[in-house]
Enzyme design. Structure first.
Site, PDB file in Angstrom:
ATOM      1  CD1 TRP A  99      -1.703  -2.545   2.136  1.00 55.55           C
ATOM      2  CD2 TRP A  99      -3.082  -1.270   0.175  1.00 55.55           C
ATOM      3  NE1 TRP A  99      -2.601  -3.360   1.265  1.00 55.55           N
ATOM      4  CE2 TRP A  99      -3.442  -2.604   0.799  1.00 55.55           C
ATOM      5  CE3 TRP A  99      -3.174  -0.580  -1.163  1.00 55.55           C
ATOM      6  CZ2 TRP A  99      -4.399  -3.577  -0.388  1.00 55.55           C
ATOM      7  CZ3 TRP A  99      -4.241  -1.535  -1.337  1.00 55.55           C
ATOM      8  CH2 TRP A  99      -4.848  -2.823  -1.733  1.00 55.55           C
ATOM      9  CG  ASP A 166      -2.767   3.862   4.390  1.00 57.33           C
ATOM     10  OD1 ASP A 166      -4.115   3.481   5.026  1.00 57.33           O
ATOM     11  OD2 ASP A 166      -2.429   3.552   3.487  1.00 57.33           O
ATOM     12  CE  LYS A 190      -8.486  -3.822   5.649  1.00 54.97           C
ATOM     13  NZ  LYS A 190      -8.298  -3.137   4.174  1.00 54.97           N
TER      14      LYS A 190
HETATM   15  N1  PLP Z   1      -4.169   0.690   3.099  1.00 59.43           N
HETATM   16  C1  PLP Z   1      -4.138  -0.346   3.681  1.00 59.43           C
HETATM   17  C2  PLP Z   1      -3.292   0.201   5.008  1.00 59.43           C
HETATM   18  C3  PLP Z   1      -5.433  -1.256   3.636  1.00 59.43           C
HETATM   19  O1  PLP Z   1      -5.266  -2.172   4.087  1.00 59.43           O
HETATM   20  C4  PLP Z   1      -5.719  -1.126   1.995  1.00 59.43           C
HETATM   21  C5  PLP Z   1      -6.757  -2.351   1.830  1.00 59.43           C
HETATM   22  O2  PLP Z   1      -7.112  -3.134   1.978  1.00 59.43           O
HETATM   23  C6  PLP Z   1      -5.667  -0.115   1.148  1.00 59.43           C
HETATM   24  C7  PLP Z   1      -4.789   1.191   1.351  1.00 59.43           C
HETATM   25  C8  PLP Z   1      -6.950   0.073   0.255  1.00 59.43           C
HETATM   26  O3  PLP Z   1      -7.856   0.360   0.122  1.00 59.43           O
HETATM   27  P1  PLP Z   1      -8.960   0.685  -0.424  1.00 59.43           P
HETATM   28  O4  PLP Z   1      -9.371  -0.916  -1.129  1.00 59.43           O
HETATM   29  O5  PLP Z   1     -10.457   1.076   0.240  1.00 59.43           O
HETATM   30  O6  PLP Z   1      -8.762   1.460  -1.703  1.00 59.43           O
END
Ligand code: PLP
Length: 355
Positions: A99, A166, A190
């Site tokens: 991520w 994030d 989550k």
């Molecule tokens: N950031 C983290 C730490 C994640 O665990 C996730 C998805 O699992 C994301 C970003 C991406 O999120 P989204 O699918 O809501 O764009």
């Protein structure tokens, strides 16, 4: 059979959240209408979003001068909105997993990106330390919990520039010093609500300092000005988020959630560390209390499939590890009861005894 839900996301939500949301889908706030078919401008829904914003502020002790937004587009849209709104010349990023890599890729579209450290060479199994964040960076971005690799930064880093984080997979699992941040964002799926809404906590005075034009929907100021109601917000996930926030408050707030989370993680890591068959994949000091990643030791590797099957027969779902790590991942978010973690431990012990 009772299911024990270890999925990484979308993932387990409290019964309180699910029951109240299901009720509102049938009859919302006594209106005789479904939550899905009522105007977001109705007084009933306006009350929901306002209460949700107020509860986020209360639970996370958000100081004055910050807005709480509920936006669409997932955490992935924030990878772009953050640099669009905040990156003038240069930003610093910590590369701790998939991520973070995705966030860095987007930021590079907007300016210079200084990747201050990375643990990529070790398949992101630890959090880099001893790096320097340049004083002239517009912000320092990090991923507080690396959902795929099971590592976590359970602190607000001390650097000379504003923080951006994030927190998609560990928000509401520890108290945060929000005053150190320009932006905190988290996909809801989550620790908060079903997929479809992203919570963004933004410092209002950090906005309006970049030279570029920003499309209306991607400009945080648009949403700040309109109380997160510039356009139709994701009403159902916001309603579910409100239920979860009420549930956290009723249980004793974020400190109590942290106490429970630490306890659940400790018993599971103890079981892994004392096993002859299983071994954790993340560096001990950086282990996540949300996503517990482990594999079978080399001599038992052939049994991984059999263990998943055995666990499934016990009602345990969602423990298959992400393909980047392999093995197993037990996601034990806030709503996960300790009894389900105990069930997993018991299943691991039984399997070990039988092999
Ligand atoms: N950031 C983290 C730490 C994640 O665990 C996730 C998805 O699992 C994301 C970003 C991406 O999120 P989204 O699918 O809501 O764009």
């Amino acid at each position: 059979m009772k299911k024990h839900n270890f999925y990484a996301g979308p993932s387990i939500l409290s019964e309180y959240t699910i029951k109240n949301t299901a009720d509102a889908v049938i009859n919302f706030a006594g209106t005789g209408l479904s939550l899905m078919e009522i105007s977001h401008r109705s007084k009933e829904f306006t009350a929901v979003i306002e209460e949700a914003q107020a509860l986020v502020k209360e639970l996370l002790e958000v100081p004055d001068g910050y807005s709480v937004l509920f936006l669409g587009g997932g955490a992935s849209l924030q990878f772009c909105m953050v640099p669009y709104n905040l990156l003038n010349k240069k930003a610093a990023y910590l590369e701790t997993g998939t991520w973070a890599v995705n966030a860095i890729k987007e930021a590079r579209l907007f300016g210079e990106v200084d990747v201050v450290a990375s643990s990529k060479e070790a398949n992101f199994s630890y959090i880099p330390k001893g790096y320097t964040v340049p004083d002239d960076a517009d912000y320092f971005h990090f991923t507080s919990n690396n959902t795929i690799y099971g590592t976590e930064m359970r602190f607000d880093p001390d650097v000379k520039v504003p923080l951006v984080a994030d927190m998609s997979s560990d928000i509401f699992s520890r108290p945060i010093d929000v005053s150190k941040y320009d932006v905190i964002y988290a996909g809801a799926q989550k620790n908060l609500a079903p997929a479809g809404v992203t919570i963004v906590i933004v410092k209002e005075s950090a906005l309006g300092h970049v030279d570029r034009a920003i499309p209306t929907m991607l400009d945080y100021r648009t949403h700040v000005k309109k109380g997160s109601m510039f356009n139709t917000p994701p009403c159902l996930p916001i309603y579910a988020a409100l239920q979860t926030l009420k549930y956290y408050k009723e249980l004793g707030g974020i400190k109590e959630m942290e106490r429970r989370d630490l306890e659940k993680a400790a018993i599971l890591y103890d079981a892994i560390d004392s096993s002859k068959m299983f071994v954790g994949t993340a560096a001990h000091e950086d282990r996540s209390i949300m996503n517990v990643c482990f594999v079978m030791k080399e001599e038992y590797k052939d049994l991984e499939g059999a263990f998943i099957e055995y666990a499934t027969s016990k009602g345990i779902v969602g423990i298959k590890g992400h393909r980047s790590v392999g093995g197993f991942r037990a996601s034990i978010y806030n709503a996960m009861p300790k009894s389900s973690v105990e069930m997993l431990i018991e299943t691991m012990k039984e399997f070990e005894k039988n092999h």
